[in-house]
Design an enzyme around this catalytic site. Structure first.
Site, PDB file in Angstrom:
ATOM      1  N   ASP A  13      -5.116  -1.466  -1.551  1.00 29.45           N
ATOM      2  CA  ASP A  13      -6.059  -2.114  -0.895  1.00 29.45           C
ATOM      3  C   ASP A  13      -5.488  -2.730   0.328  1.00 29.45           C
ATOM      4  O   ASP A  13      -6.176  -3.612   0.766  1.00 29.45           O
ATOM      5  CB  ASP A  13      -7.099  -3.020  -1.541  1.00 29.45           C
ATOM      6  N   LYS A  16      -4.684   1.288   3.876  1.00 31.95           N
ATOM      7  CA  LYS A  16      -4.086   2.726   4.123  1.00 31.95           C
ATOM      8  C   LYS A  16      -5.070   3.525   4.880  1.00 31.95           C
ATOM      9  O   LYS A  16      -4.807   4.166   5.800  1.00 31.95           O
ATOM     10  CB  LYS A  16      -3.685   3.239   2.915  1.00 31.95           C
ATOM     11  N   GLY A  17      -6.462   3.320   4.386  1.00 38.51           N
ATOM     12  CA  GLY A  17      -7.377   4.257   4.873  1.00 38.51           C
ATOM     13  C   GLY A  17      -7.556   4.303   6.303  1.00 38.51           C
ATOM     14  O   GLY A  17      -7.600   5.071   7.221  1.00 38.51           O
ATOM     15  N   ALA A  39      -8.874   5.158  -6.100  1.00 38.75           N
ATOM     16  CA  ALA A  39      -8.891   4.820  -4.879  1.00 38.75           C
ATOM     17  C   ALA A  39     -10.192   4.619  -4.012  1.00 38.75           C
ATOM     18  O   ALA A  39     -10.950   5.420  -4.561  1.00 38.75           O
ATOM     19  CB  ALA A  39      -7.887   5.632  -3.914  1.00 38.75           C
ATOM     20  N   GLY A  40     -10.017   3.669  -3.210  1.00 34.84           N
ATOM     21  CA  GLY A  40     -11.428   3.490  -2.370  1.00 34.84           C
ATOM     22  C   GLY A  40     -10.642   3.202  -1.127  1.00 34.84           C
ATOM     23  O   GLY A  40     -10.115   1.979  -0.775  1.00 34.84           O
ATOM     24  N   HIS A  41     -10.666   4.291  -0.051  1.00 31.87           N
ATOM     25  CA  HIS A  41     -10.314   3.926   1.060  1.00 31.87           C
ATOM     26  C   HIS A  41     -11.179   3.699   2.273  1.00 31.87           C
ATOM     27  O   HIS A  41     -11.859   4.593   2.680  1.00 31.87           O
ATOM     28  CB  HIS A  41      -9.078   5.171   1.675  1.00 31.87           C
ATOM     29  N   ARG A 143       1.092  18.181 -21.148  1.00 31.70           N
ATOM     30  CA  ARG A 143       0.673  19.562 -21.304  1.00 31.70           C
ATOM     31  C   ARG A 143      -0.367  20.233 -21.673  1.00 31.70           C
ATOM     32  O   ARG A 143      -0.297  21.252 -22.468  1.00 31.70           O
ATOM     33  CB  ARG A 143       2.441  20.428 -21.534  1.00 31.70           C
ATOM     34  N   GLN A 222      -3.200   3.798  -3.984  1.00 33.04           N
ATOM     35  CA  GLN A 222      -2.501   2.582  -4.761  1.00 33.04           C
ATOM     36  C   GLN A 222      -1.558   1.989  -3.825  1.00 33.04           C
ATOM     37  O   GLN A 222      -1.577   2.099  -2.832  1.00 33.04           O
ATOM     38  CB  GLN A 222      -2.250   2.920  -6.255  1.00 33.04           C
ATOM     39  N   THR A 237      -1.061   2.038 -12.611  1.00 32.33           N
ATOM     40  CA  THR A 237      -1.575   3.065 -12.421  1.00 32.33           C
ATOM     41  C   THR A 237      -0.569   4.244 -13.072  1.00 32.33           C
ATOM     42  O   THR A 237       0.444   4.127 -13.408  1.00 32.33           O
ATOM     43  CB  THR A 237      -2.117   3.580 -11.244  1.00 32.33           C
ATOM     44  N   THR A 299     -15.012  -0.743  -7.267  1.00 30.09           N
ATOM     45  CA  THR A 299     -15.538  -1.376  -8.665  1.00 30.09           C
ATOM     46  C   THR A 299     -16.442  -2.750  -8.097  1.00 30.09           C
ATOM     47  O   THR A 299     -16.918  -3.331  -8.824  1.00 30.09           O
ATOM     48  CB  THR A 299     -14.458  -1.662  -9.402  1.00 30.09           C
ATOM     49  N   VAL A 409      -5.990  -5.953  13.387  1.00 30.09           N
ATOM     50  CA  VAL A 409      -6.696  -7.648  13.586  1.00 30.09           C
ATOM     51  C   VAL A 409      -8.000  -7.505  13.384  1.00 30.09           C
ATOM     52  O   VAL A 409      -8.737  -8.341  13.741  1.00 30.09           O
ATOM     53  CB  VAL A 409      -6.194  -7.987  14.976  1.00 30.09           C
TER      54      VAL A 409
HETATM   55  P1  GDP Z   1      -6.942   1.063   1.337  1.00 25.46           P
HETATM   56  O1  GDP Z   1      -7.337   1.180  -0.145  1.00 25.46           O
HETATM   57  O2  GDP Z   1      -5.554   0.577   1.470  1.00 25.46           O
HETATM   58  O3  GDP Z   1      -7.590   2.100   2.408  1.00 25.46           O
HETATM   59  O4  GDP Z   1      -7.962  -0.279   1.625  1.00 25.46           O
HETATM   60  P2  GDP Z   1      -9.303  -0.746   1.260  1.00 25.46           P
HETATM   61  O5  GDP Z   1      -9.950   0.089   2.230  1.00 25.46           O
HETATM   62  O6  GDP Z   1      -9.522  -0.701  -0.319  1.00 25.46           O
HETATM   63  O7  GDP Z   1      -9.207  -2.252   1.650  1.00 25.46           O
HETATM   64  C1  GDP Z   1      -9.171  -2.791   2.757  1.00 25.46           C
HETATM   65  C2  GDP Z   1     -10.187  -3.651   3.164  1.00 25.46           C
HETATM   66  O8  GDP Z   1      -9.763  -4.306   4.474  1.00 25.46           O
HETATM   67  C3  GDP Z   1     -11.310  -2.530   3.741  1.00 25.46           C
HETATM   68  O9  GDP Z   1     -12.647  -3.209   3.599  1.00 25.46           O
HETATM   69  C4  GDP Z   1     -11.123  -2.675   5.497  1.00 25.46           C
HETATM   70  O10 GDP Z   1     -12.027  -2.138   6.066  1.00 25.46           O
HETATM   71  C5  GDP Z   1     -10.395  -3.906   5.837  1.00 25.46           C
HETATM   72  N1  GDP Z   1      -9.567  -3.883   6.855  1.00 25.46           N
HETATM   73  C6  GDP Z   1      -8.674  -3.024   7.072  1.00 25.46           C
HETATM   74  N2  GDP Z   1      -7.922  -3.730   8.105  1.00 25.46           N
HETATM   75  C7  GDP Z   1      -8.401  -4.729   8.387  1.00 25.46           C
HETATM   76  C8  GDP Z   1      -7.994  -6.165   9.352  1.00 25.46           C
HETATM   77  O11 GDP Z   1      -6.745  -5.887   9.994  1.00 25.46           O
HETATM   78  N3  GDP Z   1      -8.648  -6.846   9.111  1.00 25.46           N
HETATM   79  C9  GDP Z   1      -9.940  -6.988   8.491  1.00 25.46           C
HETATM   80  N4  GDP Z   1     -10.401  -8.251   8.423  1.00 25.46           N
HETATM   81  N5  GDP Z   1     -10.261  -6.207   7.636  1.00 25.46           N
HETATM   82  C10 GDP Z   1      -9.414  -5.000   7.475  1.00 25.46           C
HETATM   83  P1  IMO Z   2      -6.450   2.224  -3.517  1.00 26.79           P
HETATM   84  O1  IMO Z   2      -5.900   3.393  -3.062  1.00 26.79           O
HETATM   85  C1  IMO Z   2      -6.161  -1.444  -5.756  1.00 26.79           C
HETATM   86  C2  IMO Z   2      -5.307  -0.763 -10.004  1.00 26.79           C
HETATM   87  C3  IMO Z   2      -6.523  -1.158 -11.062  1.00 26.79           C
HETATM   88  C4  IMO Z   2      -5.903  -1.460 -12.396  1.00 26.79           C
HETATM   89  C5  IMO Z   2      -4.713  -0.519 -12.226  1.00 26.79           C
HETATM   90  C6  IMO Z   2      -4.848   0.666 -13.063  1.00 26.79           C
HETATM   91  O2  IMO Z   2      -7.795   1.754  -2.867  1.00 26.79           O
HETATM   92  O3  IMO Z   2      -5.590   1.064  -2.950  1.00 26.79           O
HETATM   93  P2  IMO Z   2      -6.329   2.842 -12.898  1.00 26.79           P
HETATM   94  O4  IMO Z   2      -7.792   3.096 -12.571  1.00 26.79           O
HETATM   95  O5  IMO Z   2      -5.355   3.465 -12.098  1.00 26.79           O
HETATM   96  O6  IMO Z   2      -6.162   3.172 -14.421  1.00 26.79           O
HETATM   97  O7  IMO Z   2      -6.154   1.275 -12.787  1.00 26.79           O
HETATM   98  O8  IMO Z   2      -4.585  -0.214 -10.845  1.00 26.79           O
HETATM   99  N1  IMO Z   2      -6.045   0.243  -9.070  1.00 26.79           N
HETATM  100  C7  IMO Z   2      -6.015  -0.211  -7.611  1.00 26.79           C
HETATM  101  N2  IMO Z   2      -6.012  -1.431  -7.142  1.00 26.79           N
HETATM  102  N3  IMO Z   2      -6.304  -0.376  -5.207  1.00 26.79           N
HETATM  103  C8  IMO Z   2      -6.373   0.647  -5.771  1.00 26.79           C
HETATM  104  O9  IMO Z   2      -6.338   2.039  -5.082  1.00 26.79           O
HETATM  105  C9  IMO Z   2      -6.265   1.074  -7.164  1.00 26.79           C
HETATM  106  N4  IMO Z   2      -6.242   2.044  -8.066  1.00 26.79           N
HETATM  107  C10 IMO Z   2      -6.198   1.606  -9.122  1.00 26.79           C
HETATM  108  O10 IMO Z   2      -7.447  -2.361 -10.626  1.00 26.79           O
HETATM  109  O11 IMO Z   2      -5.397  -2.847 -12.154  1.00 26.79           O
HETATM  110 MG    MG Z   3      -8.829   0.707  -1.588  1.00 22.39          MG
END
Ligand code: GDP
Ligand code: IMO
Ligand code: MG
Length: 419
Positions: A13, A16-17, A39-41, A143, A222, A237, A299, A409
């Site tokens: 989190d 990356k997205g 993942a949730g990007h 496997r 992740q 993970t 989640t 930012v």
């Molecule tokens: P990812 O899994 O690495 O793609 O990250 P996530 O999307 O799960 O979580 C990042 C969160 O921070 C998302 O809600 C983005 O929209 C938000 N975000 C990303 N960059 C910034 C930033 O520079 N500032 C703020 N305030 N939010 C950001």
């Molecule tokens: P993105 O790509 C943050 C965490 C879970 C748990 C552990 C194992 O959005 O950054 P799993 O479902 O893989 O068995 O969970 O890893 N986890 C993440 N935490 N961002 C993620 O993906 C994650 N994917 C898994 O919360 O602790």
């Molecule tokens: Mg995420």
């Protein structure tokens, strides 16, 4: 051409997205190399927000082809849901996504196994997203797995039945109630839907892309501290989230890797169980969670928050061979009088600068303190940023020996400074 890699350096989190979406305009091919719908990007632009799970974050860029690599575990149900949401918004997914035949499938019974395993762990639970990731990768390395390409085989239904029976026999070891046919119909219909996409031998495809002089961007899921080998095992993970995972998950030789963009937040978050040395349990931690909207994209669980951990960051930079850093969410720390960074740990009374082997070790962070900064969200060049913030950035650069080339930012595509 080389393949550039974007990956998370912390516990996921990191943002990356946003960075993949931002840079995707420069790359004709974007490829996910591991993970699955855990993942949730999130991506924000033009007043709209999207959360991608298995689909690469280059999907919004016209002309970019998005590959779901062999290292990914794909759940046809979530894949279909994602596609349908994007189509409703006018994104032509069918023209823009190719799927590796060697990507493994997540079955509904993998999700049941995930839930049963977590329930049996009780207090020692991983805090999994329960998307079936662990059980699907276990079948892959054991496997026994089924792959995307198997859906084209004449005996697909027989193979499915064999794997399901195997799952039922494992489930008998747990005291866990479940419906054996839960989601099966929907899954089979989603498999049919998925078959409407182009399946490829992505290792040939990826290498041909590079050989023909085209650039490729590899998207990690992740983060390094959740890696199966190098993360805080067992609170990790089940895939290789590190840079080498891009080679494994796409069939690329190591020398084909170019720039490695390491994405990190100006602070730290973690969702799920496991060590987090700089975690804050006070009002500051709560304020970071609120201001940063630190709740899981998938989640909705509240994320644990804490100060930046340079010991862990340097570890990730080392393993990933990071060549450029992207620091995210510095705007969230605006308004704090002082901002802290952990530069070492105290373990058993000794000051150390490495990540301890023992996941359960009592670790006390040793902090350095920095002056805080004000609003950053309107800045669009490095020179416009407050001096106190620039000191923070330059300190991180000096300790990691890697330039911070991207500063985010705010969540929007436009709220980004490229140096
Ligand atoms: P990812 O899994 O690495 O793609 O990250 P996530 O999307 O799960 O979580 C990042 C969160 O921070 C998302 O809600 C983005 O929209 C938000 N975000 C990303 N960059 C910034 C930033 O520079 N500032 C703020 N305030 N939010 C950001
Ligand atoms: P993105 O790509 C943050 C965490 C879970 C748990 C552990 C194992 O959005 O950054 P799993 O479902 O893989 O068995 O969970 O890893 N986890 C993440 N935490 N961002 C993620 O993906 C994650 N994917 C898994 O919360 O602790
Ligand atoms: Mg995420």
């Amino acid at each position: 051409m080389k393949a550039d890699v974007i990956l998370g350096l912390q516990w996921g989190d990191e943002g990356k997205g946003k960075i993949v979406d931002l840079l995707a305009s420069r790359y004709p091919v974007v490829a996910r190399f591991q993970g699955g719908p855990n993942a949730g990007h999130s991506i924000h632009f033009g007043g709209k927000s999207y959360v991608l799970r298995s689909i690469p974050s280059g999907i919004f860029r016209e002309g970019a082809l998005n590959i779901i690599g062999n290292g990914v575990v794909l759940d046809p149900i979530t894949f279909r849901q994602e596609c349908e949401a994007l189509i409703a918004d006018g994104v032509p997914v069918k023209d823009r996504i190719y799927i590796s035949r060697k990507a493994h499938l997540i079955l509904p019974t993998h999700r049941i196994l995930d839930a049963a395993s977590e329930a049996a762990k009780g207090k020692a639970k991983i805090g999994s997203t329960l998307k079936g990731i662990g059980p699907a990768y276990m079948d892959k390395t054991g496997r026994n797995g089924m792959r995307v390409g198997d859906t084209e085989a004449a005996d697909f239904m027989d193979r499915l039945s064999v794997l399901r029976q195997r799952h039922f026999s494992v489930l008998r070891q747990y005291d866990y109630e479940y419906d054996p046919d839960a989601d099966l119909k929907e899954w089979l219909s989603a498999v049919e839907y998925m078959r409407g996409f182009k399946f490829i031998d992505s290792e040939y495809f990826a290498n041909e892309v590079l050989a023909s002089g085209k650039a490729m961007l590899c998207e990690g899921a992740q983060g390094t501290m959740l890696d199966i080998d190098f993360g805080s095992y067992p609170f990790v993970t089940s895939s290789s989230t590190v840079c080498a995972g891009a080679c494994i998950g796409l069939g690329l030789p190591p020398h084909s890797i170019g720039e490695v963009y390491g994405i990190f937040k100006a602070y730290c978050t973690r969702v799920g169980s496991g060590p987090f040395p700089t975690e804050l349990f006070d009002a500051t931690g709560e304020e970071i969670r609120k201001k940063g909207f630190e709740f899981g994209a998938v989640t909705k669980r509240p994320r644990r928050t804490g100060w930046l951990d340079l010991v862990a960051l340097k570890y990730a930079v080392m393993i990933d061979g990071v060549t450029a850093l992207a620091m995210m969410k510095s705007d969230v720390l605006a308004g704090f009088d002082k901002v802290k960074v952990a530069v070492a740990y105290k373990v058993d009374g000794k000051t150390v600068s490495h990540v301890p082997y023992d996941t359960y070790a009592e670790v006390e962070p040793v902090y350095e303190e920095f002056d805080g900064w004000g609003d950053l969200t309107e800045a669009r060049s490095y020179e416009e940023l407050p001096v106190s913030f620039r000191k923070y950035v330059e300190f991180i650069e000096s300790r990691t020996n890697v330039p911070v080339k991207i500063l985010s930012v705010g969540p929007d595509r436009s709220q980004t400074i490229i140096r």
